[in-house]
Enzyme design. Structure first.
Site, PDB file in Angstrom:
ATOM      1  N   TRP A   1       0.807  -1.219   0.000  1.00  0.00           N
ATOM      2  CA  TRP A   1       0.000   0.000   0.000  1.00  0.00           C
ATOM      3  C   TRP A   1       0.837   1.263   0.000  1.00  0.00           C
ATOM      4  O   TRP A   1       0.466   2.263  -0.641  1.00  0.00           O
ATOM      5  CB  TRP A   1      -0.992  -0.029   1.155  1.00  0.00           C
ATOM      6  CG  TRP A   1      -2.099  -0.995   0.879  1.00  0.00           C
ATOM      7  CD1 TRP A   1      -2.338  -2.185   1.493  1.00  0.00           C
ATOM      8  CD2 TRP A   1      -3.079  -0.874  -0.161  1.00  0.00           C
ATOM      9  NE1 TRP A   1      -3.407  -2.810   0.915  1.00  0.00           N
ATOM     10  CE2 TRP A   1      -3.887  -2.033  -0.101  1.00  0.00           C
ATOM     11  CE3 TRP A   1      -3.365   0.093  -1.126  1.00  0.00           C
ATOM     12  CZ2 TRP A   1      -4.957  -2.247  -0.962  1.00  0.00           C
ATOM     13  CZ3 TRP A   1      -4.423  -0.117  -1.995  1.00  0.00           C
ATOM     14  CH2 TRP A   1      -5.208  -1.279  -1.909  1.00  0.00           C
TER      15      TRP A   1
ATOM     16  N   ASP B   1      -0.758   7.063   6.893  1.00  0.00           N
ATOM     17  CA  ASP B   1      -1.897   6.237   6.483  1.00  0.00           C
ATOM     18  C   ASP B   1      -2.069   5.162   7.553  1.00  0.00           C
ATOM     19  O   ASP B   1      -1.282   4.222   7.636  1.00  0.00           O
ATOM     20  CB  ASP B   1      -1.620   5.628   5.109  1.00  0.00           C
ATOM     21  CG  ASP B   1      -2.730   4.702   4.633  1.00  0.00           C
ATOM     22  OD1 ASP B   1      -3.663   4.411   5.402  1.00  0.00           O
ATOM     23  OD2 ASP B   1      -2.640   4.235   3.472  1.00  0.00           O
TER      24      ASP B   1
ATOM     25  N   LYS C   1     -11.575  -1.493   7.830  1.00  0.00           N
ATOM     26  CA  LYS C   1     -10.743  -2.458   8.560  1.00  0.00           C
ATOM     27  C   LYS C   1     -11.235  -2.561   9.996  1.00  0.00           C
ATOM     28  O   LYS C   1     -11.727  -3.590  10.419  1.00  0.00           O
ATOM     29  CB  LYS C   1      -9.271  -2.024   8.557  1.00  0.00           C
ATOM     30  CG  LYS C   1      -8.701  -1.711   7.186  1.00  0.00           C
ATOM     31  CD  LYS C   1      -8.633  -2.917   6.276  1.00  0.00           C
ATOM     32  CE  LYS C   1      -7.884  -2.565   4.993  1.00  0.00           C
ATOM     33  NZ  LYS C   1      -7.911  -3.656   4.008  1.00  0.00           N
TER      34      LYS C   1
END
Length: 372
Positions: free
Chosen positions: A110, A180, A204
């Site tokens: 990511w 992030d 999540k």
């Protein structure tokens, strides 16, 4: 499948995202789809311009500040586009026109996705990359040489694909830290006032897909360009109180319910971290006791409390493991498509009992496997 109580299949959802939500939240959501208590309308049909929704946004902003221990000079936004939109929106505000490169860490799948988007806007320096080592570990402090003139530092706190997590705050206090935290947001206490900006998509730990939480200091935007499209301008979103356009009312309401659960039922992030630590310790202990049958991907010092990634001795055994796991009621254990293997995601909403059932299954599978 219709049920008046908790769905037993949800209890064994180890998916990397969307992740499992607490039973109490799911029950409240079920009720709200019919009619929100005190309102009488379905959550799916309540106006985003209503006084009720304005109160939802206010409470959720305050709940997030409370959980993170942040002062009122931090703005809390509920945006759309996921973390992916932040990969672009962030450099558009902070990197455009800069002669100094922003510092980025490339620690996994990511964080790698953020790099090309930033490079479209301005100069980027990859401070460290774990690509040559197949993203099995994170950098030590001695490997990082931060630029004191960088417009900002960007990193991902938890790499879901590889199961890597930073257990410390990185960077310099005189350079804005941007993190992030999509996959470990609200999972543990921390010194969050050291960050200039945190962003996290919801799916999540904190809710369904469709909303992204952005927490940032006002001063961060002092030099942002004036020609940004309003939807991509944090200042316009702040002025509109996250209602610049029609927001995802349902998703935002679910995140509110999750923050209430964290504050009222769990008792805060310290207790949430204690529970998450116990789940991770049990699962990693099973890996370590398997004599290599279950081989963890991440270096032990950098193991994630959210995503436990491992391999079995052969692809055939991995396929059999997943088939038997599905038959036993477990879901979401497939590794990410980019690296394969097995991934057990143990987000906030997943209970210790689910991990206990998984390790029992893992022990049994290993005993039955040939040549184990």
């Amino acid at each position: 499948m219709t049920t008046s109580g908790p769905n037993p299949l949800n209890a064994l959802n180890f998916s990397g995202g969307p992740g499992a939500l607490p039973d109490v939240v799911l029950q409240q959501v079920q009720e709200a789809i019919q009619a929100v208590p005190g309102v009488g309308l379905s959550i799916l049909g309540i106006s985003h311009r209503s006084d009720w929704f304005a109160a939802v946004v206010d409470e959720l902003e305050n709940n997030i500040r409370t959980l993170l221990g942040l002062s009122a000079d931090y703005r809390v936004l509920f945006l759309q586009g996921g973390a992916t939109q932040q990969f672009s929106m962030l450099p558009m505000s902070l990197l455009a026109g800069s002669t100094e490169p922003a510092d980025y860490l490339h620690t996994g799948y990511w964080s790698g996705k953020a790099l090309p988007e930033a490079r479209k806007v301005g100069p980027v320096r990859v401070l460290w990359s774990g690509e040559s080592g197949r993203f099995r570990q994170l950098p030590t402090d001695n490997e990082l040489d931060f630029n004191p003139r960088a417009p900002y530092l960007h990193y991902v706190s938890n790499e879901t694909v590889e199961g890597l997590q930073f257990h410390r705050v990185l960077g310099r206090d005189d350079v804005p830290r941007i993190c992030d935290m999509s996959s470990d947001f609200l999972s543990a206490p921390g010194d969050y006032s050291r960050f200039a900006m945190i962003y996290a998509h919801a799916q999540k730990n904190i809710g369904p897909a469709g909303v992204t939480v952005v927490v940032l200091r006002d001063e961060l935007l002092a030099n942002a360009p004036d020609n940004l499209p309003a939807f991509l301008d944090y200042r316009a979103q702040i002025a509109a109180h996250s209602i610049l356009n029609t927001p995802p009312v349902f998703a935002i309401y679910v995140v509110l319910l999750v923050t209430r659960w964290l504050l009222q039922d769990i008792g805060g992030l310290a207790e949430m971290d204690r529970r998450n630590t116990a789940k991770a310790a049990l699962l990693y202990g099973t890996l370590d006791a398997s004599h290599g049958f279950y081989a963890g991907h991440a270096a032990p010092t950098d193991r994630s409390k959210m995503n436990v990634v491992f391999r079995l001795p052969t692809p055939e055994l991995e396929a059999a493991f997943l088939t038997e796991a599905r038959a036993a009621g477990f879901s979401g254990l497939n590794g990410h498509r980019s690296i394969g293997g097995i991934r057990a995601s143990i987000y906030n909403g997943l209970q210790l009992a689910a991990v206990e059932k998984l390790v029992d299954f893992m022990d049994g599978f290993r005993r039955r496997a040939p040549n184990s």
